[in-house]
Motif scaffolding. Structure first.
Motif, PDB file in Angstrom:
ATOM      1  N   PRO A   1     -10.770   1.792   8.360  1.00 48.16           N
ATOM      2  CA  PRO A   1     -10.266   2.393   7.729  1.00 48.16           C
ATOM      3  C   PRO A   1     -11.024   3.797   7.649  1.00 48.16           C
ATOM      4  CG  PRO A   1     -12.450   0.580   7.481  1.00 48.16           C
ATOM      5  CD  PRO A   1     -12.115   1.079   9.163  1.00 48.16           C
ATOM      6  N   GLN A   2      -9.793   4.720   6.899  1.00 44.94           N
ATOM      7  CA  GLN A   2      -8.890   6.077   6.707  1.00 44.94           C
ATOM      8  C   GLN A   2      -9.709   6.878   5.456  1.00 44.94           C
ATOM      9  OE1 GLN A   2      -8.690   7.855   9.028  1.00 44.94           O
ATOM     10  NE2 GLN A   2      -8.822   5.698  10.750  1.00 44.94           N
ATOM     11  N   PRO A   3     -10.888   7.314   4.823  1.00 47.05           N
ATOM     12  CA  PRO A   3     -11.578   8.108   3.320  1.00 47.05           C
ATOM     13  C   PRO A   3     -10.567   8.438   3.071  1.00 47.05           C
ATOM     14  CG  PRO A   3     -13.350   7.316   5.243  1.00 47.05           C
ATOM     15  CD  PRO A   3     -11.778   6.803   6.539  1.00 47.05           C
TER      16      PRO A   3
ATOM     17  N   ARG B   1       1.082   5.752  -0.838  1.00 45.61           N
ATOM     18  CA  ARG B   1       0.492   6.402  -1.084  1.00 45.61           C
ATOM     19  C   ARG B   1       1.570   7.559  -0.968  1.00 45.61           C
ATOM     20  NH1 ARG B   1      -2.931   3.701  -1.538  1.00 45.61           N
ATOM     21  NH2 ARG B   1      -5.454   4.188  -1.180  1.00 45.61           N
TER      22      ARG B   1
ATOM     23  N   ASP C   1      -7.787   7.795   0.953  1.00 43.71           N
ATOM     24  CA  ASP C   1      -8.088   7.335  -0.324  1.00 43.71           C
ATOM     25  C   ASP C   1      -8.664   7.833  -1.170  1.00 43.71           C
ATOM     26  OD1 ASP C   1      -8.342   4.594   0.645  1.00 43.71           O
ATOM     27  OD2 ASP C   1     -10.505   4.391   1.358  1.00 43.71           O
ATOM     28  N   ALA C   2      -8.833   9.493  -1.188  1.00 47.16           N
ATOM     29  CA  ALA C   2      -8.877  10.090  -2.533  1.00 47.16           C
ATOM     30  C   ALA C   2      -9.310  11.414  -1.484  1.00 47.16           C
ATOM     31  CB  ALA C   2     -10.624  10.011  -2.645  1.00 47.16           C
TER      32      ALA C   2
ATOM     33  N   SER D   1      -9.840  15.465  -0.285  1.00 48.95           N
ATOM     34  CA  SER D   1     -10.694  15.731   0.886  1.00 48.95           C
ATOM     35  C   SER D   1     -11.361  17.101   0.499  1.00 48.95           C
ATOM     36  CB  SER D   1      -9.809  14.948   2.035  1.00 48.95           C
ATOM     37  OG  SER D   1     -11.334  15.501   3.191  1.00 48.95           O
TER      38      SER D   1
ATOM     39  N   LEU E   1      -4.514   2.696  10.119  1.00 47.87           N
ATOM     40  CA  LEU E   1      -5.453   1.879   9.365  1.00 47.87           C
ATOM     41  C   LEU E   1      -4.566   0.964   9.510  1.00 47.87           C
ATOM     42  CD1 LEU E   1      -6.602   1.634   6.537  1.00 47.87           C
ATOM     43  CD2 LEU E   1      -4.965   2.602   5.093  1.00 47.87           C
TER      44      LEU E   1
ATOM     45  N   TRP F   1       0.499  -1.465  -0.034  1.00 50.09           N
ATOM     46  CA  TRP F   1      -0.205   0.055  -0.014  1.00 50.09           C
ATOM     47  C   TRP F   1       0.977   1.433   0.148  1.00 50.09           C
ATOM     48  CZ3 TRP F   1      -0.456   4.702   2.108  1.00 50.09           C
ATOM     49  CH2 TRP F   1      -1.970   4.922   2.207  1.00 50.09           C
TER      50      TRP F   1
END
Length: 312
Positions: free
Chosen positions: A295-297, A239, A300-301, A303, A289, A237
């Motif tokens: 889960p951590q939105p 980012r 993911d995208a 904000s 996470l 994973w």
């Protein structure tokens, strides 16, 4: 310099029982003077004012019972562990044990029980090869800290609170590079973050054994070239997040002190308080996470609540 045993100073932050107590000093007067001189802020803030700052932590507070993930933090080159205090306190308040590490002779000055250790490495380190050696040396420091916190005879009296199966690491600048190097050699570290640190010592060709890694930085070309080079090697994973309007120091406490002391802004438009909040939010989300499975939105995208953060 003759060969001698490596010395480390480590501060421990942990979930505590909410009792009155004496606030922990931020740093000593000697450390404050050397930090001010190193940051070329002499005359803008006094060592007495900086050293009189008190943190939100309480000295020697009773520990709250439980088992907690451990996060180890490594500061930037010439900086000391105190410059990551806001992040350490945030993580501890969210249920993490945090170890902030001073790497001897690599900070502007670290106050040991028998006196100050000044920055010998500051005049000896130059170029990418020199910083790569610093990162590799720090990785050995960080693994040693894990040995002393999680081994059979731990150096910390509350070590029983540490969940040895949930260990993360993060660092600013060269501390971020050291985090990656540590993960490449120490399987105990399950997840890592590089905060605006160039990867002078590259990620190994075979990656980090599928473990997650976050690149969180300012939108500058300083670390970007090495991040772009090593991005394909990150095999778990991952980012890459840029914080619009930020500068290299915005992931530390230093801009907050500058703002409070009225020191002129160095040209980065992101307010100090906002930089602190973004760092806290994304670092905590990453460890929630990957060490807690929550889960951590925001990871993911993009904000709406964090419009400054750009996904690369």
């Amino acid at each position: 310099m003759p060969e001698r045993a490596r010395e480390l100073m480590v501060s421990m932050f942990y979930p505590a029982v909410g009792l009155p107590g004496r606030p922990t000093p931020y740093l000593s007067a000697a450390e404050a003077r050397l930090l001010i001189d190193a940051r070329q802020a002499t005359g803008l803030i006094t060592p007495e004012a900086l050293s009189s700052t008190r943190t939100a932590a309480v000295l020697a507070a009773p520990a709250r019972r439980g088992r907690y993930p451990l996060v180890v933090l490594s500061p930037g080159f010439t900086l000391h562990r105190h410059t990551l205090t806001h992040l350490a306190e945030e993580l501890a308040s969210k249920g993490y044990i945090v170890a902030t590490v001073d790497h001897a002779y690599e900070s502007s000055g670290t106050d040991f029980p028998d006196g100050i250790r000044a920055c010998a490495a500051c005049t000896m380190t130059a170029g990418d090869a020199g910083y790569a050696r610093v990162a590799a040396g720090r990785a050995r420091d960080l693994s040693f800290v894990l040995d002393r916190l999680t081994g059979n005879r731990p150096a910390w009296r509350h070590a029983r609170l540490i969940d040895r199966d949930r260990i993360g690491m993060a660092g600013h600048s060269i501390g971020g590079n050291a985090t990656a190097v540590t993960m490449a050699t120490d399987p105990r570290v399950r997840a890592g973050i590089d905060m605006d640190g160039g990867l002078f010592e590259p990620i190994p060709a075979d990656g980090l054994a599928g473990r997650p890694f976050l690149l969180l930085g300012a939108p500058s070309a300083v670390p970007a070239a090495s991040w772009l080079r090593d991005w394909p090697k990150l095999d778990g994973w991952k980012r890459w997040l840029d914080v619009t309007g930020s500068g290299h120091m915005d992931f530390t406490d230093i801009p907050v002190f500058g703002d409070q002391a009225g020191i002129p802004d160095p040209g980065f438009p992101l307010p100090a308080g906002r930089a602190v909040q973004i760092t806290r939010d994304y670092v905590t989300a990453f460890f929630d996470l990957h060490l807690r499975g929550i889960p951590q939105p925001i990871l993911d995208a993009p904000s709406a609540s964090h419009p400054e953060v750009v996904f690369r």
